[in-house]
Motif scaffolding. Structure first.
Motif, PDB file in Angstrom:
ATOM      1  N   ALA A  16      23.849 -15.247 -14.586  1.00 59.74           N
ATOM      2  CA  ALA A  16      24.372 -13.880 -14.622  1.00 59.74           C
ATOM      3  C   ALA A  16      23.646 -12.980 -13.618  1.00 59.74           C
ATOM      4  N   LEU A  17      22.361 -13.198 -13.439  1.00 57.89           N
ATOM      5  CA  LEU A  17      21.580 -12.369 -12.518  1.00 57.89           C
ATOM      6  C   LEU A  17      21.745 -12.794 -11.061  1.00 57.89           C
ATOM      7  N   PHE A  18      21.650 -14.098 -10.821  1.00 52.90           N
ATOM      8  CA  PHE A  18      21.585 -14.591  -9.452  1.00 52.90           C
ATOM      9  C   PHE A  18      22.855 -15.296  -8.973  1.00 52.90           C
ATOM     10  N   GLY A  19      23.761 -15.612  -9.888  1.00 51.86           N
ATOM     11  CA  GLY A  19      24.942 -16.378  -9.526  1.00 51.86           C
ATOM     12  C   GLY A  19      24.651 -17.861  -9.582  1.00 51.86           C
ATOM     13  N   TYR A  20      25.692 -18.639  -9.425  1.00 56.24           N
ATOM     14  CA  TYR A  20      25.542 -20.091  -9.504  1.00 56.24           C
ATOM     15  C   TYR A  20      24.737 -20.622  -8.326  1.00 56.24           C
ATOM     16  N   LYS A  21      25.132 -20.221  -7.139  1.00 54.48           N
ATOM     17  CA  LYS A  21      24.536 -20.786  -5.932  1.00 54.48           C
ATOM     18  C   LYS A  21      23.034 -20.519  -5.855  1.00 54.48           C
ATOM     19  N   MET A  86      40.470 -10.104 -23.899  1.00 56.22           N
ATOM     20  CA  MET A  86      40.013 -11.116 -22.948  1.00 56.22           C
ATOM     21  C   MET A  86      39.792 -10.511 -21.561  1.00 56.22           C
ATOM     22  N   LEU A  87      40.665  -9.612 -21.160  1.00 50.73           N
ATOM     23  CA  LEU A  87      40.490  -8.972 -19.852  1.00 50.73           C
ATOM     24  C   LEU A  87      39.294  -8.023 -19.858  1.00 50.73           C
ATOM     25  N   LYS A  88      39.058  -7.367 -20.977  1.00 48.95           N
ATOM     26  CA  LYS A  88      37.870  -6.531 -21.106  1.00 48.95           C
ATOM     27  C   LYS A  88      36.616  -7.406 -21.027  1.00 48.95           C
ATOM     28  N   PHE A  89      36.640  -8.540 -21.716  1.00 48.84           N
ATOM     29  CA  PHE A  89      35.527  -9.485 -21.697  1.00 48.84           C
ATOM     30  C   PHE A  89      35.261  -9.932 -20.261  1.00 48.84           C
ATOM     31  N   ARG A  90      36.322 -10.220 -19.549  1.00 58.16           N
ATOM     32  CA  ARG A  90      36.238 -10.674 -18.151  1.00 58.16           C
ATOM     33  C   ARG A  90      35.503  -9.657 -17.285  1.00 58.16           C
ATOM     34  N   GLU A  91      35.764  -8.398 -17.531  1.00 61.63           N
ATOM     35  CA  GLU A  91      35.164  -7.345 -16.715  1.00 61.63           C
ATOM     36  C   GLU A  91      33.760  -6.955 -17.174  1.00 61.63           C
ATOM     37  N   THR A  92      33.480  -7.070 -18.466  1.00 61.16           N
ATOM     38  CA  THR A  92      32.217  -6.558 -18.997  1.00 61.16           C
ATOM     39  C   THR A  92      31.162  -7.621 -19.269  1.00 61.16           C
ATOM     40  N   HIS A  93      31.559  -8.864 -19.435  1.00 63.96           N
ATOM     41  CA  HIS A  93      30.573  -9.922 -19.680  1.00 63.96           C
ATOM     42  C   HIS A  93      29.812 -10.166 -18.376  1.00 63.96           C
ATOM     43  N   GLN A  94      28.508 -10.040 -18.425  1.00 61.14           N
ATOM     44  CA  GLN A  94      27.702 -10.077 -17.204  1.00 61.14           C
ATOM     45  C   GLN A  94      27.888 -11.371 -16.411  1.00 61.14           C
ATOM     46  N   LEU A  95      27.884 -12.500 -17.072  1.00 61.45           N
ATOM     47  CA  LEU A  95      28.045 -13.774 -16.367  1.00 61.45           C
ATOM     48  C   LEU A  95      29.444 -13.900 -15.773  1.00 61.45           C
ATOM     49  N   TYR A  96      30.460 -13.600 -16.559  1.00 56.78           N
ATOM     50  CA  TYR A  96      31.836 -13.724 -16.084  1.00 56.78           C
ATOM     51  C   TYR A  96      32.041 -12.828 -14.855  1.00 56.78           C
ATOM     52  N   ALA A  97      31.577 -11.587 -14.947  1.00 53.03           N
ATOM     53  CA  ALA A  97      31.714 -10.657 -13.821  1.00 53.03           C
ATOM     54  C   ALA A  97      30.969 -11.170 -12.587  1.00 53.03           C
ATOM     55  N   LYS A  98      29.793 -11.745 -12.777  1.00 54.87           N
ATOM     56  CA  LYS A  98      29.012 -12.282 -11.656  1.00 54.87           C
ATOM     57  C   LYS A  98      29.752 -13.446 -10.998  1.00 54.87           C
ATOM     58  N   LEU A  99      30.363 -14.299 -11.800  1.00 53.91           N
ATOM     59  CA  LEU A  99      31.114 -15.437 -11.255  1.00 53.91           C
ATOM     60  C   LEU A  99      32.301 -14.951 -10.424  1.00 53.91           C
ATOM     61  N   ILE A 100      32.988 -13.927 -10.903  1.00 53.04           N
ATOM     62  CA  ILE A 100      34.118 -13.371 -10.165  1.00 53.04           C
ATOM     63  C   ILE A 100      33.635 -12.812  -8.831  1.00 53.04           C
ATOM     64  N   ASP A 101      32.515 -12.086  -8.869  1.00 53.75           N
ATOM     65  CA  ASP A 101      31.946 -11.535  -7.629  1.00 53.75           C
ATOM     66  C   ASP A 101      31.531 -12.643  -6.667  1.00 53.75           C
ATOM     67  N   GLU A 102      30.889 -13.673  -7.204  1.00 56.12           N
ATOM     68  CA  GLU A 102      30.430 -14.768  -6.336  1.00 56.12           C
ATOM     69  C   GLU A 102      31.614 -15.482  -5.693  1.00 56.12           C
ATOM     70  N   GLU A 103      32.659 -15.682  -6.448  1.00 56.26           N
ATOM     71  CA  GLU A 103      33.851 -16.340  -5.900  1.00 56.26           C
ATOM     72  C   GLU A 103      34.471 -15.474  -4.805  1.00 56.26           C
ATOM     73  N   ARG A 104      34.528 -14.183  -5.039  1.00 58.99           N
ATOM     74  CA  ARG A 104      35.128 -13.254  -4.077  1.00 58.99           C
ATOM     75  C   ARG A 104      34.286 -13.170  -2.796  1.00 58.99           C
ATOM     76  N   GLU A 105      32.951 -13.113  -2.951  1.00 59.17           N
ATOM     77  CA  GLU A 105      32.073 -12.885  -1.803  1.00 59.17           C
ATOM     78  C   GLU A 105      31.634 -14.156  -1.081  1.00 59.17           C
ATOM     79  N   ILE A 106      31.294 -15.201  -1.838  1.00 57.61           N
ATOM     80  CA  ILE A 106      30.710 -16.400  -1.231  1.00 57.61           C
ATOM     81  C   ILE A 106      31.660 -17.592  -1.243  1.00 57.61           C
TER      82      ILE A 106
END
Length: 189
Positions: A16-21, A86-106
């Motif tokens: 959640a903090l650093f992303g998968y990579k 579920m969509l609220k969870f997607r946006e507010t869950h720290q890990l889920y949001a981080k994964l979405i950001d990582e997919e979008r950016e990296i």
């Protein structure tokens, strides 16, 4: 709490903090306050650990979606409440949001695969609810797989994607009205 659970929680924090990579087994061990070897007694590699963390997150998302359903409410009302949750969870869950950001950016391939897997889990969840509603006589028989996909994508488009091309988000009442008059109208008996 057992060691495996401590490792899972530490891994969830790290992802959640650093992303998968950027997450390493050393980081997870440090957060869990265990030796790196301890992690390998439970998980063969980072991918296996990541998948276990994501599975736990999906289970939590399903539980939160089930928690907003009201006994005796219509299929449409409960479907709307569950999908919005579920969509609220997607946006507010720290890990889920981080994964979405990582997919979008990296565009980390492992993250992309996991996000596709999560989407499939959500669609299977919706499908289960539709099948149950058909058996109870609340819905007309339909192609449950396609309708599940359509419902999920319609909610994603209106709740998440709309804001990318429009100045304002759509009010929830407007979403309810549009989907009630289209998709749900064709499904309800």
């Amino acid at each position: 709490m057992d060691r495996r659970q401590e490792v899972l929680e530490a891994a969830a924090k790290s992802f959640a903090l650093f992303g998968y990579k950027a997450t390493t087994m050393d980081q997870v061990a440090k957060i869990a306050n265990v030796g790196k070897g301890t992690i390998y007694t439970f998980f063969a590699n980072k991918e296996e650990l990541f998948n276990a963390v994501v599975l736990k997150m999906v289970t939590e998302m399903r539980a939160k979606a089930d928690a907003v359903a009201v006994e005796g409410a219509s299929f449409e009302d409960n479907a709307h409440a569950r999908l919005m949750q579920m969509l609220k969870f997607r946006e507010t869950h720290q890990l889920y949001a981080k994964l979405i950001d990582e997919e979008r950016e990296i565009r980390t391939p492992a993250v992309g695969e996991v996000l596709i897997g999560i989407e499939k889990e959500i669609i299977m969840y919706i499908n289960e609810k539709i099948v149950k509603a058909i058996r109870k006589g609340e819905l007309k028989p339909c192609d449950t797989e396609m309708v599940s996909y359509l419902l999920f994508k319609a909610y994603m488009a209106l709740v998440v994607d709309w804001g990318r091309t429009h100045e304002n988000e759509i009010e929830e009442e407007r979403i309810v009205k549009v989907l009630s008059g289209t998709i749900f109208k064709s499904l309800l008996k």
